[in-house]
Write a protein that holds these residues in place. Structure first.
Motif, PDB file in Angstrom:
ATOM      1  N   UNK A   8      31.236 -42.966 -12.165  1.00 46.08           N
ATOM      2  CA  UNK A   8      31.009 -42.052 -12.958  1.00 46.08           C
ATOM      3  C   UNK A   8      31.029 -40.711 -11.476  1.00 46.08           C
ATOM      4  N   UNK A   9      30.650 -40.952 -10.587  1.00 48.73           N
ATOM      5  CA  UNK A   9      31.292 -39.787  -8.970  1.00 48.73           C
ATOM      6  C   UNK A   9      32.071 -39.367  -9.671  1.00 48.73           C
ATOM      7  N   UNK A  10      32.941 -40.096  -9.299  1.00 45.08           N
ATOM      8  CA  UNK A  10      34.696 -40.281  -8.807  1.00 45.08           C
ATOM      9  C   UNK A  10      35.417 -39.381 -10.420  1.00 45.08           C
ATOM     10  N   UNK A  11      34.788 -39.999 -11.471  1.00 44.57           N
ATOM     11  CA  UNK A  11      35.521 -39.463 -12.465  1.00 44.57           C
ATOM     12  C   UNK A  11      35.050 -37.744 -12.385  1.00 44.57           C
ATOM     13  N   UNK A  12      34.055 -37.480 -12.318  1.00 43.25           N
ATOM     14  CA  UNK A  12      33.396 -35.952 -11.710  1.00 43.25           C
ATOM     15  C   UNK A  12      33.983 -35.429 -10.582  1.00 43.25           C
ATOM     16  N   UNK A  14      37.106 -36.282  -9.859  1.00 41.88           N
ATOM     17  CA  UNK A  14      38.237 -35.957 -10.289  1.00 41.88           C
ATOM     18  C   UNK A  14      38.292 -34.755 -11.202  1.00 41.88           C
ATOM     19  N   UNK A  15      37.731 -34.541 -12.121  1.00 43.76           N
ATOM     20  CA  UNK A  15      37.693 -33.769 -13.390  1.00 43.76           C
ATOM     21  C   UNK A  15      37.653 -32.419 -12.555  1.00 43.76           C
ATOM     22  N   UNK A  20      39.161 -27.474 -11.012  1.00 44.74           N
ATOM     23  CA  UNK A  20      39.501 -26.079  -9.809  1.00 44.74           C
ATOM     24  C   UNK A  20      40.604 -25.756  -9.879  1.00 44.74           C
ATOM     25  N   UNK A  21      41.599 -26.927  -9.493  1.00 44.86           N
ATOM     26  CA  UNK A  21      43.059 -26.578  -8.677  1.00 44.86           C
ATOM     27  C   UNK A  21      43.734 -25.598 -10.004  1.00 44.86           C
ATOM     28  N   UNK A  22      43.303 -25.948 -11.518  1.00 43.32           N
ATOM     29  CA  UNK A  22      44.887 -25.039 -12.410  1.00 43.32           C
ATOM     30  C   UNK A  22      43.632 -23.615 -12.210  1.00 43.32           C
ATOM     31  N   UNK A  56      41.609 -35.393 -19.403  1.00 42.42           N
ATOM     32  CA  UNK A  56      42.054 -35.569 -20.665  1.00 42.42           C
ATOM     33  C   UNK A  56      41.665 -37.835 -20.607  1.00 42.42           C
ATOM     34  N   UNK A  57      42.978 -37.380 -20.121  1.00 41.79           N
ATOM     35  CA  UNK A  57      42.363 -39.568 -20.065  1.00 41.79           C
ATOM     36  C   UNK A  57      41.989 -40.419 -19.417  1.00 41.79           C
ATOM     37  N   UNK A  58      41.109 -39.009 -18.067  1.00 39.38           N
ATOM     38  CA  UNK A  58      39.899 -39.523 -17.872  1.00 39.38           C
ATOM     39  C   UNK A  58      38.480 -40.175 -18.578  1.00 39.38           C
ATOM     40  N   UNK A  59      38.781 -38.863 -19.383  1.00 40.01           N
ATOM     41  CA  UNK A  59      37.294 -38.296 -20.650  1.00 40.01           C
ATOM     42  C   UNK A  59      37.732 -39.936 -20.975  1.00 40.01           C
ATOM     43  N   UNK A  60      38.479 -39.981 -21.803  1.00 34.55           N
ATOM     44  CA  UNK A  60      39.216 -40.468 -23.084  1.00 34.55           C
ATOM     45  C   UNK A  60      38.693 -42.046 -22.304  1.00 34.55           C
ATOM     46  N   UNK A  61      38.983 -42.658 -21.064  1.00 35.81           N
ATOM     47  CA  UNK A  61      38.420 -43.833 -20.257  1.00 35.81           C
ATOM     48  C   UNK A  61      37.450 -43.908 -20.981  1.00 35.81           C
TER      49      UNK A  61
END
Length: 69
Positions: A8-12, A14-15, A20-22, A56-61
């Protein structure tokens, strides 16, 4: 349990990193007045699209994984 927390931490992370990069790229583009070559503009749009798709793919997975369990 610890593996779920790390996942969960790694997913958060990454998102959050994608967002932040955008924001950082958009801030720099605004500061420069969106002036650049056509290749720079195309690469900006392409990279933003890829980062949004990645988020989106990280959230969907993660949602798919919650439904299965």
């Amino acid at each position: 349990m610890q593996n779920k927390n790390l996942s969960a931490f790694m997913r958060s992370a990454a998102i959050a990193g994608n967002i932040l990069f955008i924001l950082w790229m958009t801030f720099n583009a605004l500061k420069e007045g969106f002036s650049g070559t056509i290749y720079e503009k195309i690469s900006f749009v392409g990279l933003v699209c890829l980062l949004v798709l990645n988020s989106y793919l990280v959230l969907a997975a993660s949602k798919q994984r919650q439904i299965v369990k």
